[in-house]
Enzyme design. Structure first.
Site, PDB file in Angstrom:
ATOM      1  N   ASP A 143      45.861  35.499  45.222  1.00 25.64           N
ATOM      2  CA  ASP A 143      45.400  34.118  45.454  1.00 25.64           C
ATOM      3  C   ASP A 143      45.793  33.670  46.864  1.00 25.64           C
ATOM      4  O   ASP A 143      44.978  33.116  47.608  1.00 25.64           O
ATOM      5  CB  ASP A 143      46.050  33.153  44.458  1.00 25.64           C
TER       6      ASP A 143
ATOM      7  N   ASP B 234      39.243  32.572  41.148  1.00 27.88           N
ATOM      8  CA  ASP B 234      38.881  31.801  39.957  1.00 27.88           C
ATOM      9  C   ASP B 234      38.972  32.798  38.810  1.00 27.88           C
ATOM     10  O   ASP B 234      38.169  33.722  38.734  1.00 27.88           O
ATOM     11  CB  ASP B 234      37.462  31.249  40.127  1.00 27.88           C
TER      12      ASP B 234
ATOM     13  N   THR C  54      42.482  33.946  37.584  1.00 24.54           N
ATOM     14  CA  THR C  54      43.629  34.796  37.940  1.00 24.54           C
ATOM     15  C   THR C  54      44.043  35.685  36.763  1.00 24.54           C
ATOM     16  O   THR C  54      44.389  36.853  36.944  1.00 24.54           O
ATOM     17  CB  THR C  54      44.798  33.912  38.421  1.00 24.54           C
TER      18      THR C  54
END
Ligand code: AMP
Ligand code: MG
Length: 299
Positions: free
Chosen positions: A70, A148, A150
């Site tokens: 991320d 989007d 995880t």
């Protein structure tokens, strides 16, 4: 994002021209090209480290996990957008607060080294600053969810790198200036003067894509072009129904719109030809009203 596959090489290196070779993103706007490029780069990165992401996970206050992927994707996308569109803001999910904690040294180093796979010169401080660009605001801003899904990434299921551009409150779709317009290859199958007036009225700066047959409909349905029109060569000409029926269905099932040049639905009950219609107009849907207005302006 749209349905283009990740390019093997920079899409902008392809020259525009006639036929299917012209379809590839040579005629996409610069924003779309950059977005496509950086999202593909990000996905190459997440694919490469997917197996290692799990032990680089921290838990956010809402109990959702955030991984080195991320952070690294957000840094990568933010860096590229800052370089290409320095005046644009970025609204992105993550921030670097947790990574800046003294205890997060190991995680910080792993994120930085992941970013360096794409940006070899990046130092750790820069990486944190790029991540923190995601708290921006303005009338023109990019919206990023670096990962989007995880949990999907961690468990080998589905995830998405989601990037969009918002201008004056609207998520930006096909811009008429970059509309890719399909028309018949054969000049005598249409009214070239009227078509070129309509192209000017639409505001498209792209050369029309000339192709034969309902291959045009397939290309539009696949999202590789935005508008398809046929201006009849004279008022007596009407398309044969077999030249439109199958292709029209493909376009509508893909979410596009099909009408004649006056905006009327095609009437397949008028015989072997579309005798109650004038010409043909199909689009991705988004640009249909703009295309109809351009047709009216073209006379
Ligand atoms: P296209 O490649 O889009 O021009 O479509 C090819 C088919 O459209 C031809 O096989 C014809 O059936 C039909 N067609 C389109 N325009 C004309 C025209 N002006 N005269 C005769 N046939 C046409
Ligand atoms: Mg035919």
């Amino acid at each position: 994002m749209d349905s283009h596959p990740c390019p093997e090489r920079s899409a902008s290196s392809r020259p525009p021209g006639d036929g299917p070779d012209a379809l590839w993103s040579a005629s996409l706007g610069r924003e779309a090209l950059v977005a496509l490029d950086v999202v593909c780069e990000a996905v190459r990165l997440t694919t490469a480290i997917q197996g290692q992401a799990a032990d680089g996970t921290i838990t956010k206050t809402d109990a959702s996990p955030v991984t080195i992927a991320d952070f690294a994707v957000q840094a990568l996308v933010a860096a590229r957008l800052a370089r290409e569109f320095p005046d644009d803001a970025l609204v992105a999910e993550e921030d670097a607060t947790a990574l800046r904690q003294p205890s997060a040294e190991g995680l910080r180093a792993r994120v930085a080294s992941m970013v360096r796979r794409s940006l070899p010169e990046a130092n750790t401080e820069q990486v944190l600053d790029w991540i923190d660009r995601g708290g921006g605001t303005g009338s023109r801003f990019w919206v990023l969810d670096p990962i989007d899904g995880t949990k999907g990434l961690l468990k080998g299921r589905q995830y998405v790198v989601a990037l969009a551009l918002v201008v004056n409150g609207v998520v930006r779709a096909a811009d008429p200036a970059h509309a890719r317009v399909l028309c018949s290859y054969e000049e005598q199958h249409g009214d070239a003067a009227r078509a070129s007036r309509a192209l000017r009225a639409l505001g498209s700066e792209e050369p029309p894509i000339r192709m034969d047959s309902q291959a045009k409909h397939v290309v539009l349905a696949a999202g590789e072009a935005d508008v398809l029109w046929r201006f009849p060569p004279d008022i007596h000409f009407h398309d044969s129904i077999w030249d439109c029926a199958a292709g029209s269905l493909l376009i509508e099932e893909a979410g596009g719109r099909v009408t004649d040049l006056a905006g009327r639905a095609l009437d397949f009950t008028a015989g072997r030809r579309l005798l109650r219609n004038h010409g043909f107009l199909a689009s991705n849907g988004t640009l249909h009203e703009a295309a109809l207005a351009a047709v009216r302006q073209a006379g």
